[in-house]
Design a protein around this motif. Structure first.
Motif, mmCIF file in Angstrom:
data_model
loop_
_atom_site.group_PDB
_atom_site.id
_atom_site.type_symbol
_atom_site.label_atom_id
_atom_site.label_comp_id
_atom_site.label_asym_id
_atom_site.label_seq_id
_atom_site.Cartn_x
_atom_site.Cartn_y
_atom_site.Cartn_z
ATOM 1 N N ALA A 1 5.385 13.436 -6.775
ATOM 2 C CA ALA A 1 6.222 13.673 -7.947
ATOM 3 C C ALA A 1 5.447 13.445 -9.243
ATOM 4 C CB ALA A 1 7.458 12.763 -7.902
ATOM 5 N N ILE A 2 4.621 12.397 -9.271
ATOM 6 C CA ILE A 2 3.822 12.113 -10.461
ATOM 7 C C ILE A 2 2.884 13.274 -10.768
ATOM 8 C CG2 ILE A 2 1.986 10.635 -11.399
ATOM 9 C CD1 ILE A 2 3.288 8.342 -9.718
ATOM 10 N N LYS A 3 2.213 13.770 -9.742
ATOM 11 C CA LYS A 3 1.254 14.854 -9.941
ATOM 12 C C LYS A 3 1.953 16.162 -10.305
ATOM 13 C CE LYS A 3 -2.622 12.827 -9.627
ATOM 14 N NZ LYS A 3 -3.573 12.831 -10.775
ATOM 15 N N ALA A 4 3.163 16.357 -9.799
ATOM 16 C CA ALA A 4 3.938 17.531 -10.205
ATOM 17 C C ALA A 4 4.248 17.461 -11.699
ATOM 18 C CB ALA A 4 5.223 17.624 -9.390
ATOM 19 N N GLY A 5 4.563 16.265 -12.187
ATOM 20 C CA GLY A 5 4.789 16.098 -13.618
ATOM 21 C C GLY A 5 3.531 16.320 -14.428
ATOM 22 N N GLU A 6 2.395 15.813 -13.931
ATOM 23 C CA GLU A 6 1.126 16.008 -14.633
ATOM 24 C C GLU A 6 0.793 17.491 -14.737
ATOM 25 O OE1 GLU A 6 -3.221 13.853 -14.568
ATOM 26 O OE2 GLU A 6 -2.430 14.586 -12.658
ATOM 27 N N MET A 7 1.061 18.237 -13.691
ATOM 28 C CA MET A 7 0.797 19.679 -13.711
ATOM 29 C C MET A 7 1.642 20.395 -14.766
ATOM 30 S SD MET A 7 -1.526 20.660 -11.491
ATOM 31 C CE MET A 7 -1.126 22.360 -11.118
ATOM 32 N N LEU A 8 2.766 19.790 -15.131
ATOM 33 C CA LEU A 8 3.647 20.378 -16.139
ATOM 34 C C LEU A 8 3.418 19.780 -17.522
ATOM 35 C CD1 LEU A 8 6.912 20.565 -13.988
ATOM 36 C CD2 LEU A 8 5.487 22.484 -14.743
ATOM 37 N N GLY A 9 2.334 19.013 -17.697
ATOM 38 C CA GLY A 9 1.941 18.546 -19.012
ATOM 39 C C GLY A 9 2.219 17.094 -19.320
ATOM 40 N N CYS A 10 2.740 16.327 -18.371
ATOM 41 C CA CYS A 10 3.027 14.910 -18.627
ATOM 42 C C CYS A 10 1.726 14.105 -18.636
ATOM 43 C CB CYS A 10 3.958 14.348 -17.552
ATOM 44 S SG CYS A 10 5.580 15.119 -17.515
ATOM 45 N N ASP A 11 1.637 13.121 -19.538
ATOM 46 C CA ASP A 11 0.451 12.273 -19.591
ATOM 47 C C ASP A 11 0.735 10.835 -19.169
ATOM 48 O OD1 ASP A 11 1.784 11.148 -21.740
ATOM 49 O OD2 ASP A 11 0.367 11.852 -23.257
ATOM 50 N N MET A 12 1.971 10.540 -18.754
ATOM 51 C CA MET A 12 2.307 9.214 -18.248
ATOM 52 C C MET A 12 3.487 9.338 -17.297
ATOM 53 S SD MET A 12 4.311 7.396 -21.455
ATOM 54 C CE MET A 12 5.005 6.093 -20.434
ATOM 55 N N ALA A 13 3.652 8.314 -16.453
ATOM 56 C CA ALA A 13 4.774 8.258 -15.523
ATOM 57 C C ALA A 13 5.537 6.966 -15.757
ATOM 58 C CB ALA A 13 4.291 8.339 -14.081
ATOM 59 N N THR A 14 6.819 6.976 -15.424
ATOM 60 C CA THR A 14 7.643 5.793 -15.601
ATOM 61 C C THR A 14 8.652 5.711 -14.470
ATOM 62 O OG1 THR A 14 9.020 4.553 -17.169
ATOM 63 C CG2 THR A 14 9.429 6.911 -17.012
ATOM 64 N N LEU A 15 9.114 4.498 -14.201
ATOM 65 C CA LEU A 15 10.143 4.273 -13.186
ATOM 66 C C LEU A 15 10.748 2.900 -13.401
ATOM 67 C CD1 LEU A 15 8.605 2.143 -11.082
ATOM 68 C CD2 LEU A 15 7.539 4.243 -10.296
#
Length: 282
Positions: free
Chosen positions: A230-244
């Protein structure tokens, strides 16, 4: 930048330092994701006033009826009375969540009331997003794209979280699945669904939610792998950080992945039986 969530567009001031910027976006992801989840319930109510986001799924489970204090309150006593009155009328329990740094006056008012413990769920962030390790060879991760796969996600999450009253089925609707900010994933071993995760994007943040594994499949690295997916899917869409938001069970895993606690939410359970907060969360 703007939030992807519809109806909640906000900007980040250029003068805010990077640490505060990341904290703002991480908290905002949590608030807006919960709004989106609760909107999936037919009995839900959502109210906003004085910096408060009140969510009500219509079911008698405090952990699903969350109230977020998003900023220092201008009318703290009146606003807290309004929260308590809402859930007393609805005859529902709830949890009020106050992020660290929201204001001493607001916290002081709550601390003067009686308390009841609510399980801590600290906000954690991962920045920058590193390279991810490989996943277990027997695990296949697929996106949820139709109603049959959504039902598998719901059933797996219900069993993985040991949730009551089919809560995933009530909240994770096709409307939620199809929202442009949302991606849902199910991990399979052979033909059997064994784990889940969900990505919700707001601005530059990949929010990670609904990470669950069936009890008989735990300890094999599946939860870690589907979280990284899920994190890498977000990165592929332009995210530069993850949160939970980490549970007590999940926190050690997320710390091994590199997540760090950035927000200690003070959480207070409120009861419909009386107009008091009952015991501070530890």
């Amino acid at each position: 930048m703007f939030l992807l969530i519809e109806g909640s567009l906000r900007t980040v001031c250029s003068g805010v330092n990077m640490e505060k910027r990341r904290l703002f976006w991480a908290n905002t992801n949590y608030f807006e994701t919960w709004r989106l989840i609760i909107e999936g319930s037919d009995q839900s109510e959502i109210h906003e006033f004085d910096g408060i986001l009140l969510t009500d799924c219509g079911q008698p489970f405090a952990f699903m009826n969350l109230v977020f204090v998003q900023r220092p309150l201008e009318m703290a006593e009146a606003s807290l009375d309004r929260i308590l009155d809402h859930y007393k009328i609805r005859n529902l329990p709830a949890i009020i969540c106050i992020p660290s740094g929201v204001g001493d006056a607001t916290e002081a008012l709550v601390l003067n009331l009686k308390h009841k413990p609510a399980a801590p769920h600290p906000g954690m962030t991962l920045f920058p997003i590193p390279l991810s390790p490989g996943k277990p060879v027997d695990l296949e991760i697929r996106p949820v794209v139709n109603d049959e796969e959504l039902m598998l996600f719901q059933a797996t999450a219900e069993a993985g979280f040991n949730m009551p009253y089919s809560m995933p089925q009530r909240l994770l609707s096709p409307r939620f699945r199809d929202h442009p900010a949302v991606s849902m994933f199910v991990g399979y071993v052979g033909d059997d669904p064994v784990c889940t995760s969900c990505l919700v994007i707001t601005g530059p943040v990949a929010g990670i939610y609904w990470v669950s594994t069936l009890p008989e499949y735990r300890g094999r690295g599946y939860a870690t792998a589907i979280s990284w997916h899920a994190i890498k899917a977000g990165e592929m869409l332009g995210c530069d950080m993850a949160t939970l938001q980490a549970s007590a069970m999940g926190r050690p895993m997320y710390e091994k992945m590199g997540f760090k606690v950035t927000t200690d939410f003070q959480r207070y359970e409120i009861s419909p039986e009386d107009k008091t907060f009952i015991w501070r969360a530890r």
